[in-house]
Design a protein around this motif. Structure first.
Motif, PDB file in Angstrom:
ATOM      1  N   LEU A 311       0.909  -1.423   0.196  1.00 20.68           N
ATOM      2  CA  LEU A 311       0.093   0.040   0.001  1.00 20.68           C
ATOM      3  C   LEU A 311       1.056   1.133   0.080  1.00 20.68           C
ATOM      4  N   TRP A 312       2.019   1.426   0.727  1.00 16.27           N
ATOM      5  CA  TRP A 312       2.869   2.540   0.819  1.00 16.27           C
ATOM      6  C   TRP A 312       3.294   2.797  -0.573  1.00 16.27           C
ATOM      7  N   LYS A 313       3.960   1.508  -1.219  1.00 11.64           N
ATOM      8  CA  LYS A 313       4.400   2.041  -2.563  1.00 11.64           C
ATOM      9  C   LYS A 313       3.477   2.458  -3.589  1.00 11.64           C
ATOM     10  N   GLU A 314       2.139   2.154  -3.296  1.00 13.04           N
ATOM     11  CA  GLU A 314       1.104   2.265  -4.440  1.00 13.04           C
ATOM     12  C   GLU A 314       0.745   3.872  -3.978  1.00 13.04           C
ATOM     13  N   GLY A 315       1.008   4.287  -3.007  1.00 14.13           N
ATOM     14  CA  GLY A 315       0.375   5.673  -2.256  1.00 14.13           C
ATOM     15  C   GLY A 315      -0.709   5.568  -1.779  1.00 14.13           C
ATOM     16  N   SER A 316      -1.164   4.347  -1.382  1.00 13.11           N
ATOM     17  CA  SER A 316      -2.671   4.050  -0.618  1.00 13.11           C
ATOM     18  C   SER A 316      -2.378   3.684   0.836  1.00 13.11           C
ATOM     19  N   PHE A 329      -8.680  11.074  13.586  1.00  9.39           N
ATOM     20  CA  PHE A 329      -6.950  11.120  13.425  1.00  9.39           C
ATOM     21  C   PHE A 329      -6.817  12.449  12.372  1.00  9.39           C
ATOM     22  N   VAL A 330      -5.391  12.905  12.364  1.00  9.01           N
ATOM     23  CA  VAL A 330      -5.063  13.793  11.582  1.00  9.01           C
ATOM     24  C   VAL A 330      -4.257  12.807  10.508  1.00  9.01           C
ATOM     25  N   VAL A 331      -4.490  12.812   9.227  1.00  7.00           N
ATOM     26  CA  VAL A 331      -3.811  12.160   8.246  1.00  7.00           C
ATOM     27  C   VAL A 331      -2.576  12.033   8.165  1.00  7.00           C
ATOM     28  N   SER A 332      -1.819  13.371   8.292  1.00 11.28           N
ATOM     29  CA  SER A 332      -0.502  13.426   8.130  1.00 11.28           C
ATOM     30  C   SER A 332       0.314  12.798   9.585  1.00 11.28           C
ATOM     31  N   GLU A 333      -0.350  12.986  10.385  1.00 14.70           N
ATOM     32  CA  GLU A 333       0.128  12.007  11.754  1.00 14.70           C
ATOM     33  C   GLU A 333       0.168  10.720  11.484  1.00 14.70           C
ATOM     34  N   VAL A 334      -1.012   9.992  11.067  1.00 13.02           N
ATOM     35  CA  VAL A 334      -1.170   8.508  10.895  1.00 13.02           C
ATOM     36  C   VAL A 334      -0.270   8.050   9.870  1.00 13.02           C
ATOM     37  N   LEU A 335      -0.083   8.741   8.852  1.00  8.92           N
ATOM     38  CA  LEU A 335       0.904   8.560   7.654  1.00  8.92           C
ATOM     39  C   LEU A 335       2.409   8.498   8.186  1.00  8.92           C
ATOM     40  N   PHE A 402      11.261 -15.966   3.726  1.00  8.18           N
ATOM     41  CA  PHE A 402      11.653 -14.455   3.517  1.00  8.18           C
ATOM     42  C   PHE A 402      11.728 -14.024   2.264  1.00  8.18           C
ATOM     43  N   THR A 403      10.979 -13.073   1.865  1.00  5.74           N
ATOM     44  CA  THR A 403      11.094 -12.508   0.595  1.00  5.74           C
ATOM     45  C   THR A 403      11.216 -11.015   0.762  1.00  5.74           C
ATOM     46  N   HIS A 404      11.127 -10.571  -0.607  1.00  5.49           N
ATOM     47  CA  HIS A 404      11.071  -9.044  -0.840  1.00  5.49           C
ATOM     48  C   HIS A 404       9.918  -8.685  -1.796  1.00  5.49           C
ATOM     49  N   LEU A 405       9.260  -7.658  -1.673  1.00  4.04           N
ATOM     50  CA  LEU A 405       8.101  -7.296  -2.719  1.00  4.04           C
ATOM     51  C   LEU A 405       8.623  -6.136  -3.313  1.00  4.04           C
ATOM     52  N   ALA A 406       8.792  -5.933  -4.640  1.00  2.00           N
ATOM     53  CA  ALA A 406       9.211  -4.806  -5.387  1.00  2.00           C
ATOM     54  C   ALA A 406       7.761  -4.141  -5.526  1.00  2.00           C
ATOM     55  N   GLY A 407       7.875  -2.826  -5.576  1.00  2.00           N
ATOM     56  CA  GLY A 407       6.915  -1.997  -5.971  1.00  2.00           C
ATOM     57  C   GLY A 407       6.543  -1.743  -7.424  1.00  2.00           C
ATOM     58  N   ARG A 408       5.456  -1.315  -7.683  1.00  2.00           N
ATOM     59  CA  ARG A 408       5.135  -1.201  -9.068  1.00  2.00           C
ATOM     60  C   ARG A 408       5.954   0.092  -9.642  1.00  2.00           C
TER      61      ARG A 408
END
Length: 408
Positions: A311-316, A329-335, A402-408
């Motif tokens: 979700l972080w890599k996708e901006g969501s 909550f305040v969105v900026s604080e949660v992010l 263990f693995t890694h996930l590459a973002g789009r």
């Protein structure tokens, strides 16, 4: 009479008389042998009984000496067994608060009205006297508002118990992972819990008289008082370091699946950064009200860390937030908190911040570095239930990798 010599006459025993003599001799020998054997058997039996009683007395005496030595070493108030049994109604099922790897926990009330939590070591527990003493010694020397307070302990024979202050609101997992109870935790409460746990860990890693690595930080080991103030508990697996030492290695990997840092789970290497990894998972769980050991993307069976990174890599990233929080909550604080959580769960321990940096990040608006791909576990659908900390070692048959996930 012979002409050439004297005749001799020899008197012989009759055959039947000779046989009677032999039989009588044999009976005497058999009787004597039987008597001797019986006497020996009686002696052996009495000797065994004597030795058994002596060994029992020596064991009891040794146990008493061990208990006395433990009493002296632990430097804590010791409660009488009868007092604890009375406080818990003889450990009634109605008084049982829960059960962990150590054993069952009971709620009790002392004669003066003070409420206590009694943690009783189960005989079948994977943890033993070593872990018991470890927790007692550590808790007796640690004093912080975000660490659970140990009131004393009780040792009587095989019965070993720890007596804690009673936490009215049980543990954090009781709230987080229940769809109804989680509504009781608005963002302000969750933020305070996140910050309180961070301060407690900072104290363990840096501010206490000893440098301590907890090694089993998880939601069920965070207790909440009447004001929902978080208190870190369960120091049975904690390690004490001296001086500038911040890491170690073990052949016995003990902890809880889903919270272990990759380097600890695979190689037995632990450090203050392995606690930071566990804290990062806990932070993401508090924000989302989801367990790390769940499946959140059916195509690749992502757990919570993998889901958060995707979700972080996708901006969501805001999709990770528990829906019951709504607009509290305040969105900026949660992010920012999600960002900090991802920094804590990075694959390489050197990339993770220490708890001093985490506390600064949580309490200020300082710039945050970009997180690298996290070290996370892939989960199969059949492995969702959380494993107990009572498991002493990691098996090569566990269904995780263990693995890694590459973002789009």
């Amino acid at each position: 009479m012979s002409v050439y010599g004297q005749d001799l006459f020899i008197r012989m025993v009759a055959p039947d008389v000779q046989e009677e003599s032999i039989k009588r001799h044999r009976k005497i020998v058999a009787a004597v042998t039987t008597t001797v054997l019986l006497i020996l058997m009686v002696f052996v039996v009495f000797f065994c009984i004597y030795m058994r009683r002596r060994k029992f007395k020596e064991t009891a005496l040794s146990r008493e000496k061990e208990d006395e030595a433990a009493h002296e070493a632990m430097e804590l108030p010791f409660f009488n067994f009868a007092t604890i049994a009375n406080a818990t109604n003889d450990f009634s099922i109605d008084k049982k608060l829960g059960e962990g790897g150590f054993g069952p926990v009971y709620m009790g009330t002392l004669e003066d009205g003070q409420e206590i939590a009694v943690k009783k070591l189960a005989h079948s527990s994977g943890q033993g006297m070593k872990e018991f003493k470890n927790e007692v010694i550590l808790c007796s020397k640690l004093q912080h508002r975000n660490l659970v307070k140990l009131l004393g302990c009780c040792i009587q024979g095989h019965d070993k118990m720890l007596i804690y202050e009673y936490m009215l609101n049980k543990s954090l997992d009781y709230f987080l992972f229940d769809s109804y109870q989680s509504k009781c935790l608005d963002w302000t409460k969750r933020r305070n819990i996140i910050f309180g746990i961070a301060r407690g860990l900072l104290y363990l890693h840096q501010d206490s008289r000893m440098r301590i690595i907890h090694r089993d930080l998880k939601a069920s080991n965070i207790l909440l008082d009447s004001q929902l103030l978080p208190k870190i508990s369960d120091f049975g697996l904690a390690k004490i370091f001296g001086g500038d030492q911040i890491e170690g290695n073990t052949n016995r990997v003990a902890g809880t699946y889903g919270y272990m840092a990759p380097e600890y789970a695979s190689d037995g290497a632990f450090s203050i950064k392995s606690d930071v990894f566990s804290y990062g998972i806990l932070l993401l769980e508090i924000i989302s009200s989801k367990r790390n050991r769940g499946v959140y993307h059916t195509n690749v069976s992502l757990n919570l860390i993998g889901h958060a990174w995707k979700l972080w890599k996708e901006g969501s990233a805001m999709e990770l937030v528990d829906a019951c929080l709504e607009d509290s909550f305040v969105v900026s604080e949660v992010l920012r908190y999600i960002h900090i959580g991802l920094l804590c769960v990075q694959q390489n321990p050197d990339d993770r911040p220490d708890m001093a940096s985490v506390v600064v990040m949580l309490s200020s608006e300082c710039a945050l570095p970009r997180p690298k791909e996290p070290g996370f576990l892939m989960e199969r659908a059949s492995v969702i239930a959380e494993s107990s900390s009572s498991k002493p070692t990691l098996s090569s048959t566990n269904e995780m990798s263990f693995t890694h996930l590459a973002g789009r």
